[in-house]
Design a protein around this motif. Structure first.
Motif, PDB file in Angstrom:
ATOM      1  N   PHE A   6       0.835  -1.194   0.000  1.00 47.62           N
ATOM      2  CA  PHE A   6       0.000   0.000   0.000  1.00 47.62           C
ATOM      3  C   PHE A   6       0.872   1.247   0.000  1.00 47.62           C
ATOM      4  CE2 PHE A   6      -3.230  -2.933   1.293  1.00 47.62           C
ATOM      5  CZ  PHE A   6      -4.388  -2.384   0.783  1.00 47.62           C
ATOM      6  N   LYS A   7       0.472   2.236  -0.783  1.00 45.66           N
ATOM      7  CA  LYS A   7       1.159   3.519  -0.795  1.00 45.66           C
ATOM      8  C   LYS A   7       0.112   4.595  -1.035  1.00 45.66           C
ATOM      9  CE  LYS A   7       5.053   5.981  -2.608  1.00 45.66           C
ATOM     10  NZ  LYS A   7       5.573   6.606  -1.469  1.00 45.66           N
ATOM     11  N   VAL A   8       0.088   5.598  -0.169  1.00 46.64           N
ATOM     12  CA  VAL A   8      -0.817   6.730  -0.281  1.00 46.64           C
ATOM     13  C   VAL A   8       0.038   7.933  -0.665  1.00 46.64           C
ATOM     14  CG1 VAL A   8      -2.471   8.191   0.945  1.00 46.64           C
ATOM     15  CG2 VAL A   8      -2.339   5.756   1.475  1.00 46.64           C
ATOM     16  N   PHE A   9      -0.312   8.596  -1.779  1.00 46.14           N
ATOM     17  CA  PHE A   9       0.504   9.722  -2.237  1.00 46.14           C
ATOM     18  C   PHE A   9      -0.329  10.683  -3.069  1.00 46.14           C
ATOM     19  CE2 PHE A   9       0.744   6.433  -5.414  1.00 46.14           C
ATOM     20  CZ  PHE A   9       0.758   7.097  -6.633  1.00 46.14           C
ATOM     21  N   ILE A  10       0.245  11.860  -3.305  1.00 42.23           N
ATOM     22  CA  ILE A  10      -0.366  12.875  -4.164  1.00 42.23           C
ATOM     23  C   ILE A  10       0.417  12.907  -5.469  1.00 42.23           C
ATOM     24  CG2 ILE A  10      -0.868  15.329  -4.446  1.00 42.23           C
ATOM     25  CD1 ILE A  10      -1.269  15.497  -1.442  1.00 42.23           C
ATOM     26  N   SER A  11      -0.302  12.828  -6.600  1.00 43.26           N
ATOM     27  CA  SER A  11       0.355  12.823  -7.903  1.00 43.26           C
ATOM     28  C   SER A  11       0.838  14.219  -8.273  1.00 43.26           C
ATOM     29  CB  SER A  11      -0.603  12.291  -8.972  1.00 43.26           C
ATOM     30  OG  SER A  11      -1.666  13.191  -9.138  1.00 43.26           O
ATOM     31  N   ARG A  12       1.547  14.306  -9.380  1.00 37.55           N
ATOM     32  CA  ARG A  12       2.078  15.599  -9.840  1.00 37.55           C
ATOM     33  C   ARG A  12       0.979  16.616 -10.135  1.00 37.55           C
ATOM     34  NH1 ARG A  12       5.588  12.987 -14.273  1.00 37.55           N
ATOM     35  NH2 ARG A  12       6.726  11.580 -12.919  1.00 37.55           N
ATOM     36  N   TYR A  45      -6.611  12.624   5.920  1.00 39.00           N
ATOM     37  CA  TYR A  45      -5.822  11.483   6.372  1.00 39.00           C
ATOM     38  C   TYR A  45      -4.395  11.511   5.835  1.00 39.00           C
ATOM     39  CZ  TYR A  45     -10.094   9.571   8.252  1.00 39.00           C
ATOM     40  OH  TYR A  45     -11.232   9.392   8.972  1.00 39.00           O
ATOM     41  N   TYR A  46      -4.218  11.997   4.624  1.00 41.30           N
ATOM     42  CA  TYR A  46      -2.874  12.018   4.038  1.00 41.30           C
ATOM     43  C   TYR A  46      -1.908  12.838   4.892  1.00 41.30           C
ATOM     44  CZ  TYR A  46       0.987  12.915   0.899  1.00 41.30           C
ATOM     45  OH  TYR A  46       2.245  13.026   0.365  1.00 41.30           O
ATOM     46  N   PHE A  47      -2.354  13.954   5.391  1.00 41.04           N
ATOM     47  CA  PHE A  47      -1.471  14.816   6.170  1.00 41.04           C
ATOM     48  C   PHE A  47      -1.245  14.280   7.589  1.00 41.04           C
ATOM     49  CE2 PHE A  47      -2.933  17.831   2.866  1.00 41.04           C
ATOM     50  CZ  PHE A  47      -1.695  18.008   2.274  1.00 41.04           C
ATOM     51  N   GLN A  51       2.328  11.224  11.399  1.00 43.61           N
ATOM     52  CA  GLN A  51       1.978  10.956  12.789  1.00 43.61           C
ATOM     53  C   GLN A  51       1.730   9.475  13.042  1.00 43.61           C
ATOM     54  OE1 GLN A  51      -1.449  13.367  13.439  1.00 43.61           O
ATOM     55  NE2 GLN A  51      -0.313  15.283  13.482  1.00 43.61           N
ATOM     56  N   PHE A  52       1.254   8.774  12.021  1.00 40.94           N
ATOM     57  CA  PHE A  52       0.980   7.346  12.159  1.00 40.94           C
ATOM     58  C   PHE A  52       2.146   6.495  11.671  1.00 40.94           C
ATOM     59  CE2 PHE A  52      -3.284   9.034  12.435  1.00 40.94           C
ATOM     60  CZ  PHE A  52      -3.801   8.292  13.470  1.00 40.94           C
ATOM     61  N   LYS A  53       3.328   7.076  11.656  1.00 47.72           N
ATOM     62  CA  LYS A  53       4.570   6.363  11.312  1.00 47.72           C
ATOM     63  C   LYS A  53       4.471   5.673   9.954  1.00 47.72           C
ATOM     64  CE  LYS A  53       6.054   5.810  16.000  1.00 47.72           C
ATOM     65  NZ  LYS A  53       5.163   5.932  17.057  1.00 47.72           N
ATOM     66  N   LEU A  54       3.920   6.413   8.996  1.00 46.79           N
ATOM     67  CA  LEU A  54       3.828   5.968   7.607  1.00 46.79           C
ATOM     68  C   LEU A  54       3.098   4.635   7.444  1.00 46.79           C
ATOM     69  CD1 LEU A  54       7.379   7.008   6.437  1.00 46.79           C
ATOM     70  CD2 LEU A  54       5.250   8.266   6.160  1.00 46.79           C
ATOM     71  N   ARG A  55       2.051   4.448   8.184  1.00 48.18           N
ATOM     72  CA  ARG A  55       1.223   3.249   8.046  1.00 48.18           C
ATOM     73  C   ARG A  55       0.241   3.457   6.896  1.00 48.18           C
ATOM     74  NH1 ARG A  55      -0.001   1.971  14.340  1.00 48.18           N
ATOM     75  NH2 ARG A  55       2.009   1.037  14.799  1.00 48.18           N
TER      76      ARG A  55
END
Length: 95
Positions: A6-12, A45-47, A51-55
């Motif tokens: 799983f990876k949560v990210f913002i695209s370009r 949640y992304y921001f 705080q959640f140690k990149l979970r």
């Protein structure tokens, strides 16, 4: 059926994305920046990711849960089954 990576990210372009692997295929959930309700849920949640140690798994699960609470479901694109987007559920009300 093993779901991993799983990876949560913002695209370009500023849209939110959740990517994951399932049965050795890579899938991507796209949350468009033009849909203000969904983008607000994603950003909330992304921001908090640091705080959640990149979970990423937990954050992705919470984003999907809140999007479903808003009355959306997830559908694959017709041209590419590995790209998924939230679609608003239309209720059928009979008079």
């Amino acid at each position: 059926m093993l779901v991993t990576n799983f990876k949560v990210f913002i695209s370009r372009n500023g849209s939110g994305n959740i990517s994951y692997s399932k049965n050795k295929l890579n899938y991507k959930v796209i949350i468009y920046k033009e849909d203000k309700i969904l983008k607000e849920i994603f950003d909330k949640y992304y921001f908090q990711l640091e705080q959640f140690k990149l979970r990423h798994y937990a954050i992705a699960k919470w984003i999907a849960r809140d999007i479903r609470k808003e009355g959306y479901t997830f559908k694959a694109f017709a041209s590419n089954k590995q790209n998924i987007r939230p679609i608003k559920i239309k209720s059928n009300i009979k008079n």
